[in-house]
Design a protein around this motif. Structure first.
Motif, PDB file in Angstrom:
ATOM      1  N   LYS A  66       1.226  -0.821  -0.263  1.00 26.07           N
ATOM      2  CA  LYS A  66      -0.143  -0.156   0.277  1.00 26.07           C
ATOM      3  C   LYS A  66       1.019   1.099   0.382  1.00 26.07           C
ATOM      4  N   GLN A  67       2.036   1.256  -1.019  1.00 28.32           N
ATOM      5  CA  GLN A  67       2.983   2.470  -0.605  1.00 28.32           C
ATOM      6  C   GLN A  67       3.344   2.431   0.588  1.00 28.32           C
ATOM      7  N   VAL A  68       2.925   2.045   1.856  1.00 23.49           N
ATOM      8  CA  VAL A  68       4.247   2.472   2.624  1.00 23.49           C
ATOM      9  C   VAL A  68       5.335   2.103   2.806  1.00 23.49           C
ATOM     10  N   GLU A  69       6.481   2.700   3.188  1.00 19.55           N
ATOM     11  CA  GLU A  69       7.376   2.405   3.385  1.00 19.55           C
ATOM     12  C   GLU A  69       8.290   1.272   3.652  1.00 19.55           C
ATOM     13  N   ASP A  70       8.635   0.158   2.908  1.00 13.80           N
ATOM     14  CA  ASP A  70       9.436  -1.034   2.637  1.00 13.80           C
ATOM     15  C   ASP A  70      10.865  -1.509   3.668  1.00 13.80           C
ATOM     16  N   ILE A  71      11.578   0.262   2.795  1.00 19.96           N
ATOM     17  CA  ILE A  71      12.901  -0.500   3.703  1.00 19.96           C
ATOM     18  C   ILE A  71      13.438   0.780   4.111  1.00 19.96           C
TER      19      ILE A  71
END
Length: 327
Positions: free
Chosen positions: A213-218
């Protein structure tokens, strides 16, 4: 108080094993009421756990005269609201981690605690677990000499969800961010416990996978503890494998340990290596809850307070600010 009589706001999964039974088993503590917006689920929890009262309204639980302390166990999006409700009623609060969605909400909660003259605690329960108590003892004893730096690596494979089925942990309006907020907060808090407060923080956050959902993934970071110890870290939630390791390097050795399992490795300059596995208790929050109960009864101090937990929210805010500002 002679005995701490808890009411839980939000008796969901985290309370089934980790914390709810611990409130019942800690010395000087009992669980007298639970609340969930779905009254049938609250009643079911009360029946299964032997709790006398249940509510579907938080204010009713807070103002129950039999309740003299409140555990807020909802997702972070309502920590601020429910903590203020209880604190302003003059009742001590033990709130789940992360303490709130952002540092500003944490500051409001601390101010309410101080205005009411009642304490505020946060469920960073690793501060009470035997493994981390032992790591702190080792560091304080100087077994690895003067600490120079710490590095944390957390990798996880990408999880995908059907539209509309995403868990609250990756809905920023409920959690404050993505999985970084939920999982890295444990690491950042335990490093605060082991090495003291973090001062200056720099870093980057991004979504590399196009998922979640376009949250941070790194998230990557470099930071400095107020003590002068340096730190770096990377948390990637779209990697090829799972990895969880923290390394604290000193002038005479290194401690390596995971945030989420019981392993601990001690390597010294003389070539000696010791590996341990220190298991968690059946109810992982019980050691920390015991410190909270003891403090409320006037016989000890808890290591996890609103002020210590707010420091972790400040660090996460610094790392995520530019990412969310661009959205």
């Amino acid at each position: 108080m002679d005995k701490v009589r808890w009411g839980i706001i939000g008796c969901g999964n985290v309370t089934e094993v980790k914390s709810g039974p611990a409130l019942q088993k800690a010395e000087g503590s009992e669980l007298v009421a639970v609340m969930r917006r779905n009254g049938a689920l609250a009643a079911d929890y009360a029946q299964r756990h032997g709790v006398a009262k249940w509510y579907d309204d938080a204010a009713a639980l807070v103002h129950d005269p039999d309740v003299n302390a409140v555990y807020v166990a909802t997702p972070p999006g309502s920590h601020h609201e429910y903590s203020l409700l209880a604190l302003q009623a003059g009742k001590p609060v033990y709130v789940e981690k992360p303490m709130a969605r952002n540092h500003a909400e944490c500051q409001d909660m601390i101010a309410a605690s101080e205005a009411a003259g009642v304490p505020l605690f946060v469920a960073y329960y690793r501060r009470g677990l035997p493994k981390f108590v032992e790591i702190k003892r080792l560091l304080d004893s100087g077994v690895i000499g003067d600490v120079r730096f710490v590095h944390s690596t957390y990798l996880q494979t990408l999880r995908t969800y059907e539209e509309g089925t995403e868990p609250w942990r990756i809905q920023p309006e409920l959690s404050g961010g993505g999985l970084f907020v939920d999982l890295a907060s444990h690491t950042l808090d335990i490093l605060d416990y082991l090495l003291g407060p973090i001062g200056e923080v720099k870093g980057f956050a991004s979504n590399q996978s196009g998922g979640l959902k376009q949250v941070e993934d790194i998230v990557t970071t470099s930071y400095a503890f107020e003590s002068g110890v340096m730190g770096t870290g990377v948390w990637s939630f779209s990697s090829y494998t799972h990895q969880d390791v923290n390394e604290i390097v000193g002038s005479r050795g290194k401690l390596s340990f995971s945030t989420f399992s019981g392993d601990l490795r001690i390597e010294l300059a003389d070539g000696s290596v010791e590996e341990r596995n220190i298991p968690n208790p059946a109810h992982v929050q019980q050691p920390l809850i015991q410190t909270v109960v003891d403090e409320l009864r006037g016989i000890g101090r808890s290591p996890s307070t609103g002020r210590s937990a707010a420091r972790t929210n400040r660090v996460m805010d610094e790392l995520l600010r530019d990412f969310y500002r661009a959205r």
